[in-house]
Scaffold this motif. Structure first.
Motif, short mmCIF file in Angstrom:
data_model
loop_
_atom_site.label_atom_id
_atom_site.label_comp_id
_atom_site.label_asym_id
_atom_site.label_seq_id
_atom_site.Cartn_x
_atom_site.Cartn_y
_atom_site.Cartn_z
N ILE A 296 39.57 40.10 36.54
CA ILE A 296 39.91 40.24 34.92
C ILE A 296 38.61 39.94 34.32
O ILE A 296 38.21 40.57 33.26
CB ILE A 296 40.81 38.98 34.73
CG1 ILE A 296 41.97 39.08 35.25
CG2 ILE A 296 40.85 38.54 33.17
CD1 ILE A 296 42.84 40.33 34.76
N TYR A 297 37.63 39.24 34.98
CA TYR A 297 36.34 38.87 34.35
C TYR A 297 35.06 39.45 34.75
O TYR A 297 34.20 39.50 33.88
CB TYR A 297 36.23 37.50 34.11
CG TYR A 297 37.20 36.40 33.60
CD1 TYR A 297 37.29 36.48 32.06
CD2 TYR A 297 38.11 35.82 34.24
CE1 TYR A 297 38.31 35.92 31.45
CE2 TYR A 297 39.31 35.21 33.58
CZ TYR A 297 39.43 35.01 32.05
OH TYR A 297 40.21 34.43 31.60
N LEU A 298 35.00 39.86 35.99
CA LEU A 298 33.89 40.54 36.60
C LEU A 298 33.62 41.86 36.68
O LEU A 298 32.76 42.78 36.39
CB LEU A 298 33.50 39.97 37.84
CG LEU A 298 33.34 38.27 37.59
CD1 LEU A 298 32.97 37.86 39.00
CD2 LEU A 298 32.11 37.96 36.78
N ASN A 299 34.91 42.34 37.03
CA ASN A 299 34.85 44.07 37.37
C ASN A 299 36.29 44.46 37.27
O ASN A 299 37.23 44.71 38.26
CB ASN A 299 34.41 44.30 38.81
CG ASN A 299 34.14 45.76 38.70
OD1 ASN A 299 34.42 46.56 37.94
ND2 ASN A 299 33.45 46.14 39.98
N ARG A 300 36.62 44.78 36.10
CA ARG A 300 38.11 45.18 35.87
C ARG A 300 38.43 46.79 36.33
O ARG A 300 39.43 46.90 36.82
CB ARG A 300 38.29 45.54 34.20
CG ARG A 300 38.44 44.05 33.55
CD ARG A 300 38.81 44.34 32.11
NE ARG A 300 39.18 43.21 31.32
CZ ARG A 300 40.32 42.56 31.34
NH1 ARG A 300 41.49 43.24 31.80
NH2 ARG A 300 40.53 41.43 30.90
N SER A 301 37.40 47.17 36.82
CA SER A 301 37.66 48.74 37.47
C SER A 301 37.24 48.64 38.96
O SER A 301 37.17 49.70 39.46
CB SER A 301 36.76 49.83 36.66
OG SER A 301 35.50 49.38 36.82
#
Length: 503
Positions: free
Chosen positions: A364-369
């Motif tokens: 959610i906060y560091l790497n959505r992809s």
């Protein structure tokens, strides 16, 4: 005994290797076993991860010293587990898959209530990570003391052996390894809880009821603590118990609806059609195991009274009987049952913490992809980090953290229980109501435990178990806030109707 224990560890690691060779390249496979568990594996996995060392140490110990007056907790838990299978299991399995394939409980909450700002997800993930890290450390402590007492190893070495084996099979095999090892561990616990009371009963010379009716403290415990001294009437179900005390004991069953490491098993079974089979297997296992634990304590007390052999710690009665009555090879197997109870719970809690750190923070906060392989890698790193922190906490045997852990069941039950139940059955429930219920439930439990308030010299938690007010106030908060705020969006109610129609 060492041979038996070594065989047990080899089997656990072998299962981890097998699970690793299966597909764990996607996060759903690593965290939920690809939603493809058989009902029997899912049922025993839920039971083994639920019961921990309580079933082989805590409950027999309570029965050993206090008799049938302590059986109400077991009755409450059995009834709570049965209600959980009926009320939560089928709907949660369908809802989590339809709600954007939710993998974790916070993930489900966020998708169920369209939590775009992730407020509910973050609060629930923090609750899970904090409580379960503490909960895990208590299991590590139990493993350390088991190795120290049974094999004269150092306490610290016991910590690393217990945690090391669990981390290895959880790290590589993920949810599939945890569930398969839980299945084997559940079988070991089941056999042991039938073998020990039956063997003990055959060694008794006098009728059990006659022996227990004339129990003496100095023949049960070598040096009883003040809290363990009471008027003995071990065959009286109501000895020293008021109606409130019995309700308080049975209220343990309410906790089931909010335990993430248990209800996540319902999300992993391969089909909702398998739920009746899962329920029958799970409840048969739990009922017979609970009866075995109760009889272990009662027959153990009768055996020690007959032979005038007081023990130091009431919770070691299962271990003491195993070593006294059985051949060392069999005693090693029974010792493995205690380790199985401890390790099955540690592994489940490690994976739940790992999944929350991965899905509810990293993604959610560091790497959505992030790719599926990256998420699995993060999940494995999270397992190691949580395990190391649990070992760090466990180095302090007398840490006050362990006092907090004893209340974690109530904390989860009050914070998550009403939220899970109402989210599955009440279409009008909204995000504001969900957040309010979770906060009120957790806050009530903490207030009930730590508030400097006494009634007739008794703390609030000594009068009634904190889950009772927590569960009630959480439910009220959800209903009141949901009814006094905006109705949920149409897509949320449409999803609710879709789930209803598919059941």
């Amino acid at each position: 005994m060492i041979i038996s224990l070594a065989m047990y560890f080899i089997v656990m690691l072998g299962i981890g290797l097998y699970a690793y060779k299966q597909s764990t390249d996607d996060v759903s496979g690593y965290m939920l076993g690809g939603r493809n568990l058989s009902p029997s594996v899912a049922a025993l996995s839920a039971g083994a991860s639920d019961m921990s060392g309580w079933l082989l140490m805590g409950l027999p110990g309570a029965m050993y010293l206090f008799g049938l007056s302590k059986v109400w907790i077991a009755i409450g838990l059995v009834l709570g587990a049965w209600a959980n299978y009926f009320l939560v299991a089928p709907r949660l399995r369908v809802y989590t898959e339809k709600a954007n394939d939710s993998i974790t409980i916070p993930d489900y909450f966020a998708n169920r209530f369209d939590d775009n700002k992730n407020i509910l997800r973050v609060i629930s993930a923090i609750v899970i990570i904090v409580f379960f890290t503490l909960y895990t450390s208590s299991g590590v402590v139990a493993g350390g003391k088991l190795f120290e007492n049974s094999f004269n190893m150092s306490y610290e070495m016991g910590l690393y052996i217990t945690t090391g084996v669990v981390v290895l099979y959880t790290l590589f095999g993920g949810f599939l390894a945890v569930s398969l090892t839980d299945f084997v561990q559940g079988c070991i616990m089941f056999i042991s809880l039938l073998a020990v009371p039956i063997a003990t009963f055959t060694m008794l010379d006098q009728p059990v009821m006659d022996t227990l009716a004339n129990a003496r403290y100095d023949l049960l415990l070598s040096s009883p603590k003040e809290s363990e001294i009471h008027a003995l009437n071990m065959m009286d179900w109501f000895a020293g118990g008021s109606t409130i005390a019995i309700i308080s004991a049975m209220a343990w069953g309410l906790g089931y609806f909010g335990q993430p490491h248990i209800i996540v098993r319902f999300m992993s079974v391969r089909s909702v059609k398998d739920m009746p089979t899962m329920r029958r297997v799970g409840m048969s296992w739990m009922t017979l195991s609970a009866i075995g634990a109760v009889l272990t304590g009662l027959f153990g007390a009768a055996y020690m009274l007959e032979n005038q052999m007081p023990i130091d710690d009431k919770e070691t009665i299962f271990l003491v009987l195993s070593e006294l009555i059985f051949h060392p090879l069999i005693a090693g197997f029974l010792l493995a049952a205690i380790l199985a109870a401890i390790m099955s719970t540690i592994s489940s809690q490690l994976l739940v913490c790992s999944s929350s750190l991965t899905e509810d923070f990293y993604k959610i906060y560091l790497n959505r992809s992030a790719s599926q392989k990256e998420l699995v890698l993060v999940g494995r790193i999270s397992v190691i980090l949580v395990a190391l922190f649990a070992i760090y906490l466990a180095y302090d045997r007398d840490s006050s953290i362990l006092d907090l852990v004893s209340n974690a069941w109530a904390g989860f039950g009050a914070a998550f229980g009403p939220l899970v139940l109402l989210s599955l059955y009440w279409k009008r429930m909204n995000l504001q109501g969900a957040i309010s219920g979770m906060v009120v439930g957790a806050a009530t439990v903490l207030f009930w435990i730590y508030a400097p308030i006494t009634i007739d010299g008794q703390a609030l938690s000594a009068i009634i178990y904190e889950i009772v007010p927590g569960f009630i106030l959480s439910t009220i908060a959800i209903v009141v806030v949901s009814l006094t705020t905006a109705e949920p969006k149409k897509e949320i109610t449409d999803l609710f109707d879709e789930v209803e129609s598919s059941l």
